[in-house]
Design a protein around this motif. Structure first.
Motif, PDB file in Angstrom:
ATOM      1  N   LYS A 253     -29.323 -27.809  44.040  1.00 36.68           N
ATOM      2  CA  LYS A 253     -29.543 -28.714  45.106  1.00 36.68           C
ATOM      3  C   LYS A 253     -31.003 -28.443  45.794  1.00 36.68           C
ATOM      4  O   LYS A 253     -31.486 -29.532  46.508  1.00 36.68           O
ATOM      5  N   ARG A 254     -31.309 -27.345  46.031  1.00 37.97           N
ATOM      6  CA  ARG A 254     -32.553 -26.838  46.640  1.00 37.97           C
ATOM      7  C   ARG A 254     -33.768 -27.079  45.913  1.00 37.97           C
ATOM      8  O   ARG A 254     -33.655 -26.954  44.646  1.00 37.97           O
ATOM      9  N   GLU A 255     -34.920 -27.261  46.246  1.00 33.65           N
ATOM     10  CA  GLU A 255     -36.010 -27.657  45.640  1.00 33.65           C
ATOM     11  C   GLU A 255     -37.005 -26.285  46.034  1.00 33.65           C
ATOM     12  O   GLU A 255     -37.169 -26.215  47.048  1.00 33.65           O
ATOM     13  N   TYR A 256     -37.494 -25.854  45.033  1.00 29.04           N
ATOM     14  CA  TYR A 256     -38.556 -24.559  45.097  1.00 29.04           C
ATOM     15  C   TYR A 256     -39.802 -24.945  44.213  1.00 29.04           C
ATOM     16  O   TYR A 256     -39.849 -26.100  43.436  1.00 29.04           O
ATOM     17  N   GLU A 257     -40.530 -24.200  43.910  1.00 26.17           N
ATOM     18  CA  GLU A 257     -41.873 -24.287  43.305  1.00 26.17           C
ATOM     19  C   GLU A 257     -41.496 -24.152  42.009  1.00 26.17           C
ATOM     20  O   GLU A 257     -42.146 -24.666  40.893  1.00 26.17           O
ATOM     21  N   GLN A 258     -40.384 -23.563  41.540  1.00 32.41           N
ATOM     22  CA  GLN A 258     -39.915 -23.602  40.055  1.00 32.41           C
ATOM     23  C   GLN A 258     -38.570 -24.492  39.973  1.00 32.41           C
ATOM     24  O   GLN A 258     -37.901 -24.599  41.062  1.00 32.41           O
ATOM     25  N   PRO A 259     -38.366 -25.182  38.916  1.00 31.86           N
ATOM     26  CA  PRO A 259     -37.177 -26.067  39.005  1.00 31.86           C
ATOM     27  C   PRO A 259     -35.766 -25.192  38.914  1.00 31.86           C
ATOM     28  O   PRO A 259     -35.669 -24.228  38.542  1.00 31.86           O
ATOM     29  N   SER A 260     -34.985 -25.611  39.805  1.00 38.20           N
ATOM     30  CA  SER A 260     -33.701 -25.139  40.240  1.00 38.20           C
ATOM     31  C   SER A 260     -32.671 -25.555  39.268  1.00 38.20           C
ATOM     32  O   SER A 260     -31.916 -26.474  39.437  1.00 38.20           O
ATOM     33  N   ILE A 261     -32.628 -24.811  38.278  1.00 42.97           N
ATOM     34  CA  ILE A 261     -31.626 -25.144  37.119  1.00 42.97           C
ATOM     35  C   ILE A 261     -31.125 -23.922  36.584  1.00 42.97           C
ATOM     36  O   ILE A 261     -31.643 -22.778  36.583  1.00 42.97           O
ATOM     37  N   LEU A 262     -29.870 -24.033  36.050  1.00 38.89           N
ATOM     38  CA  LEU A 262     -29.160 -22.969  35.397  1.00 38.89           C
ATOM     39  C   LEU A 262     -28.730 -23.368  33.830  1.00 38.89           C
ATOM     40  O   LEU A 262     -28.255 -24.551  33.592  1.00 38.89           O
ATOM     41  N   ARG A 263     -29.355 -22.707  32.950  1.00 40.53           N
ATOM     42  CA  ARG A 263     -29.572 -23.024  31.788  1.00 40.53           C
ATOM     43  C   ARG A 263     -28.396 -22.194  30.828  1.00 40.53           C
ATOM     44  O   ARG A 263     -28.169 -20.920  31.038  1.00 40.53           O
ATOM     45  N   ALA A 264     -27.387 -23.101  30.307  1.00 36.97           N
ATOM     46  CA  ALA A 264     -26.188 -22.167  29.572  1.00 36.97           C
ATOM     47  C   ALA A 264     -26.393 -22.697  28.065  1.00 36.97           C
ATOM     48  O   ALA A 264     -26.767 -23.800  27.717  1.00 36.97           O
ATOM     49  N   MET A 265     -26.047 -21.697  27.270  1.00 34.54           N
ATOM     50  CA  MET A 265     -26.082 -21.750  25.850  1.00 34.54           C
ATOM     51  C   MET A 265     -24.829 -21.099  25.142  1.00 34.54           C
ATOM     52  O   MET A 265     -24.309 -20.111  25.534  1.00 34.54           O
ATOM     53  N   ILE A 266     -24.317 -21.836  24.148  1.00 32.57           N
ATOM     54  CA  ILE A 266     -23.283 -21.427  23.262  1.00 32.57           C
ATOM     55  C   ILE A 266     -24.173 -20.721  22.115  1.00 32.57           C
ATOM     56  O   ILE A 266     -25.009 -21.506  21.417  1.00 32.57           O
ATOM     57  N   ILE A 267     -23.745 -19.516  21.623  1.00 37.71           N
ATOM     58  CA  ILE A 267     -24.495 -18.704  20.707  1.00 37.71           C
ATOM     59  C   ILE A 267     -23.668 -18.231  19.683  1.00 37.71           C
ATOM     60  O   ILE A 267     -22.731 -18.074  20.140  1.00 37.71           O
ATOM     61  N   GLU A 268     -24.343 -17.921  18.577  1.00 39.83           N
ATOM     62  CA  GLU A 268     -23.624 -17.199  17.629  1.00 39.83           C
ATOM     63  C   GLU A 268     -24.533 -15.951  17.053  1.00 39.83           C
ATOM     64  O   GLU A 268     -25.863 -16.491  16.793  1.00 39.83           O
TER      65      GLU A 268
END
Length: 271
Positions: A253-268
């Motif tokens: 929800k907050r805005e900073y100088e870098q994108p505020s995102i959480l990346r999730a990955m399903i990996i094998e």
């Protein structure tokens, strides 16, 4: 890694809503989530699932919208739970300003829901981790810690939603290598707190989670986010070689100088 493994890339921090959004973007079933939340018998809110543009990247946004009418006396800063028991089988929860509730009250809400046993276990573990961290920060025994922001409706929904989505995706292993937080101070009920906030510091210390302090002025890791990470993390290192089966982005929800995102990955793992 024979079982389904989740990697959470926390370079922009982690919060409850970011985690839920990332898991939804990975494919967690929205109907299963809504049905589970409805079974909590918690009033005074609605959820909105949408997409947001974060620096040109499309990310899922999970928003808990608190009702503004006088019946629930809700606001974004509501910090007390008012729990009333209508029957032995039915718990009905409203937010109010006159009565605090502790960990055991919130556990009762979770236990009386219809979510899966695994989701209940995960949700209660997250709340326990956060409660212990707050108890240590405030110098109180666990049963004397009454929830403020943690006990607000949005936090209950975030934590239970994360537990439901993890279970729905069939996640068995979770890799979290480190958390990135900001610096400076944030305003809270009692005044200003240093970033990382004390509860986050306690959680990463108790659960041996590496913490990287960035030059961003602000809070990237919330206590709820840190508690989720501590509760679900089973591995601290990525395999040497792996393939990405699927990825998802959760918007902050907050805005900073870098994108505020959480990346999730399903990996094998590649053997």
């Amino acid at each position: 890694m024979n079982e389904k493994t989740l990697y959470l890339e926390c370079y922009s921090g982690i919060s409850g809503d970011m985690t839920v959004a990332a898991l939804l973007d990975l494919g967690a079933d929205q109907k299963v989530l809504r049905d589970g939340l409805n079974s909590l018998n918690v009033d005074g809110y609605k959820i909105k699932i949408s997409q947001k543009d974060k620096s040109g990247l499309i990310a899922c946004d999970f928003d808990v919208i608190l009702e503004k009418d006088e019946e629930y006396a809700l606001s974004a800063n509501s910090d007390n739970l008012n729990l009333t028991i209508q029957s032995q089988e039915h718990l009905h929860v409203k937010l109010g300003f006159h009565e605090n509730r502790n960990l055991y009250d919130i556990n009762a809400i979770i236990d009386n829901s219809n979510i899966s046993e695994e989701a209940k276990k995960t949700a209660k573990k997250i709340f326990y981790i956060d409660a212990v961290a707050e108890a240590k920060a405030h110098g109180k025994p666990l049963d004397k810690v009454y929830f403020h922001e943690l006990g607000a409706i949005d936090s209950i929904v975030d934590i239970v939603s994360a537990a439901i989505c993890l279970d729905n995706l069939g996640i068995k292993e979770v890799v979290i290598t480190e958390l990135h937080d900001g610096n400076g101070h944030i305003k809270c009920r009692g005044g200003k707190l240093p970033v990382p906030v004390p509860a986050v510091v306690n959680i990463v210390a108790d659960y041996n989670i590496p913490l990287h302090i960035t030059n961003i002025n602000g809070e990237l890791v919330t206590p709820t986010g840190a508690a989720i990470a501590a509760a679900i993390r089973t591995k601290d290192k990525l395999p040497k070689e792996f393939k990405i089966v699927k990825s998802g982005l959760g918007a902050g929800k907050r805005e900073y100088e870098q994108p505020s995102i959480l990346r999730a990955m399903i990996i094998e793992e590649l053997l």
